[in-house]
Design an enzyme around this catalytic site. Structure first.
Site, PDB file in Angstrom:
ATOM      1  N   HIS A 187       3.133   3.496  -8.922  1.00 16.59           N
ATOM      2  CA  HIS A 187       2.925   2.077  -9.242  1.00 16.59           C
ATOM      3  C   HIS A 187       4.170   1.491  -9.913  1.00 16.59           C
ATOM      4  O   HIS A 187       4.552   0.355  -9.659  1.00 16.59           O
ATOM      5  CB  HIS A 187       1.691   1.908 -10.130  1.00 16.59           C
ATOM      6  CG  HIS A 187       0.414   2.279  -9.439  1.00 16.59           C
ATOM      7  ND1 HIS A 187       0.097   1.845  -8.165  1.00 16.59           N
ATOM      8  CD2 HIS A 187      -0.634   3.061  -9.823  1.00 16.59           C
ATOM      9  CE1 HIS A 187      -1.069   2.333  -7.811  1.00 16.59           C
ATOM     10  NE2 HIS A 187      -1.535   3.084  -8.793  1.00 16.59           N
ATOM     11  N   ASP A 213       0.833  -1.205   0.000  1.00 17.00           N
ATOM     12  CA  ASP A 213       0.000   0.000   0.000  1.00 17.00           C
ATOM     13  C   ASP A 213       0.870   1.259   0.000  1.00 17.00           C
ATOM     14  O   ASP A 213       1.990   1.236   0.526  1.00 17.00           O
ATOM     15  CB  ASP A 213      -0.901  -0.034   1.248  1.00 17.00           C
ATOM     16  CG  ASP A 213      -2.068   0.930   1.126  1.00 17.00           C
ATOM     17  OD1 ASP A 213      -2.304   1.461   0.023  1.00 17.00           O
ATOM     18  OD2 ASP A 213      -2.744   1.142   2.143  1.00 17.00           O
ATOM     19  N   LEU A 237      10.861 -20.472  -4.600  1.00 15.66           N
ATOM     20  CA  LEU A 237       9.915 -19.533  -3.980  1.00 15.66           C
ATOM     21  C   LEU A 237       8.613 -19.564  -4.769  1.00 15.66           C
ATOM     22  O   LEU A 237       8.635 -19.423  -5.997  1.00 15.66           O
ATOM     23  CB  LEU A 237      10.502 -18.107  -4.016  1.00 15.66           C
ATOM     24  CG  LEU A 237       9.563 -16.937  -3.738  1.00 15.66           C
ATOM     25  CD1 LEU A 237       9.070 -16.982  -2.282  1.00 15.66           C
ATOM     26  CD2 LEU A 237      10.262 -15.595  -3.977  1.00 15.66           C
TER      27      LEU A 237
HETATM   28  C1  FPP Z   1      -1.535   0.336  -3.516  1.00 13.76           C
HETATM   29  O1  FPP Z   1      -1.161   1.669  -3.553  1.00 13.76           O
HETATM   30  C2  FPP Z   1      -1.137  -0.365  -4.720  1.00 13.76           C
HETATM   31  C3  FPP Z   1      -1.975  -0.849  -5.679  1.00 13.76           C
HETATM   32  C4  FPP Z   1      -3.435  -0.726  -5.635  1.00 13.76           C
HETATM   33  C5  FPP Z   1      -1.448  -1.524  -6.842  1.00 13.76           C
HETATM   34  C6  FPP Z   1      -0.297  -2.410  -6.561  1.00 13.76           C
HETATM   35  C7  FPP Z   1       0.577  -2.409  -7.698  1.00 13.76           C
HETATM   36  C8  FPP Z   1       1.921  -2.494  -7.647  1.00 13.76           C
HETATM   37  C9  FPP Z   1       2.729  -2.641  -6.439  1.00 13.76           C
HETATM   38  C10 FPP Z   1       2.656  -2.425  -8.887  1.00 13.76           C
HETATM   39  C11 FPP Z   1       3.078  -3.762  -9.276  1.00 13.76           C
HETATM   40  C12 FPP Z   1       1.944  -4.414  -9.772  1.00 13.76           C
HETATM   41  C13 FPP Z   1       1.948  -5.363 -10.616  1.00 13.76           C
HETATM   42  C14 FPP Z   1       0.595  -5.817 -10.998  1.00 13.76           C
HETATM   43  C15 FPP Z   1       3.166  -5.977 -11.191  1.00 13.76           C
HETATM   44  P1  FPP Z   1      -2.287   2.759  -3.644  1.00 13.76           P
HETATM   45  O2  FPP Z   1      -2.459   3.115  -5.058  1.00 13.76           O
HETATM   46  O3  FPP Z   1      -3.514   2.269  -2.966  1.00 13.76           O
HETATM   47  O4  FPP Z   1      -1.630   3.923  -2.847  1.00 13.76           O
HETATM   48  P2  FPP Z   1      -2.364   5.034  -1.965  1.00 13.76           P
HETATM   49  O5  FPP Z   1      -3.125   4.314  -0.904  1.00 13.76           O
HETATM   50  O6  FPP Z   1      -1.230   5.847  -1.432  1.00 13.76           O
HETATM   51  O7  FPP Z   1      -3.240   5.815  -2.894  1.00 13.76           O
END
Ligand code: FPP
Length: 238
Positions: free
Chosen positions: A31, A14, A125
């Site tokens: 991201h 997150d 893994l």
């Molecule tokens: C949470 O941060 C993250 C996500 C909803 C997406 C997760 C994606 C990645 C870690 C990139 C890698 C992904 C793949 C599919 C290879 P948020 O957007 O909720 O952050 P915020 O809470 O600060 O808005």
């Protein structure tokens, strides 16, 4: 005192958006950095010797984000599956994707199937990616499958047990997580692995996901090792 390396660590990645916002960058950058952090963490997991890791990559609720952000994450996922597959395979990673695939684009479904097939015999893994995943939806689907078996006469309702029910979950071949890590200071499960986290230890980290490193992972493991895992009993069992 629990010693040893957890068999299975689940991670709620997150804070990508907040990481980007703090730097006056578009959320897509967060991201992208998050995907880089994930790649580095997989290397660390292998070095440390963790057998299973599950990552919350896209929740069923994330479909309600703006279409442009969904496209960014899906584009990242598409590129990730294409560019990382050979590296994953070479490193001995077995990839498994859990969630409602029917909502994903056809080419992404094919990439996932291909990656799962190619890496299925690897044993360093196991990386479980939760994509279009929701814990309640997983449990409802499992309940529906069990009900259909009872309805068709292939199962007697008195035979329904935890063990039988678990076999209907996406995670049927995966042991439950010992440890859940969530980054960005939020302290919620957010519909992640609702059944499987029943007895997991939880460690919440202030850092946003793109800043999460091997050092933070080791810190979370140390924290886990200090906990007594009682599984509801009075005696120390682990
Ligand atoms: C949470 O941060 C993250 C996500 C909803 C997406 C997760 C994606 C990645 C870690 C990139 C890698 C992904 C793949 C599919 C290879 P948020 O957007 O909720 O952050 P915020 O809470 O600060 O808005």
């Amino acid at each position: 005192m629990k010693t040893g390396i957890p068999n299975h660590i689940a991670v709620i990645m997150d804070g990508n958006g907040r990481w980007a916002k703090a730097r006056h960058l578009p959320r897509a950058f967060g991201h992208r950095k998050g995907a880089e952090a994930l790649r580095e963490l997989l290397k660390s997991a292998i070095e440390i010797g963790i057998p299973y890791m599950t990552f919350y990559s896209f929740s069923s609720e994330n479909w309600s984000r703006p279409q442009s952000e969904i496209n960014d994450i899906m584009g990242l996922l598409r590129r990730y599956l294409q560019s990382e597959l050979a590296t994953f395979h070479k490193a001995g990673i077995r990839l498994k994707v859990i969630g409602d695939r029917s909502r994903l684009a056809d080419d992404i479904i094919l990439l996932i199937e291909d990656a799962e097939r190619q890496t299925s015999d690897n044993d360093k893994l196991t990386v479980v990616m939760a994509l279009s995943y929701g814990g309640r939806q997983e449990i409802v689907e499992a309940a529906r499958n069990v009900a259909l078996k009872v309805q068709s006469g292939s199962l007697d309702a008195t035979e329904i047990s935890e063990e039988l029910f678990e076999k209907e979950l996406y995670t049927k071949d995966i042991p439950d997580p010992d440890l859940l890590i969530r980054t960005s200071g939020e302290m919620r499960i957010s519909n992640f692995l609702l059944w499987q986290l029943a007895y997991s230890e939880m460690v919440f980290v202030e850092k946003n996901w793109p800043d999460f490193t091997k050092k933070d992972l080791l810190f979370a493991i140390e924290e886990y090792q200090k906990r007594d895992r009682r599984y509801g009993s009075a005696a120390e069992t682990a």
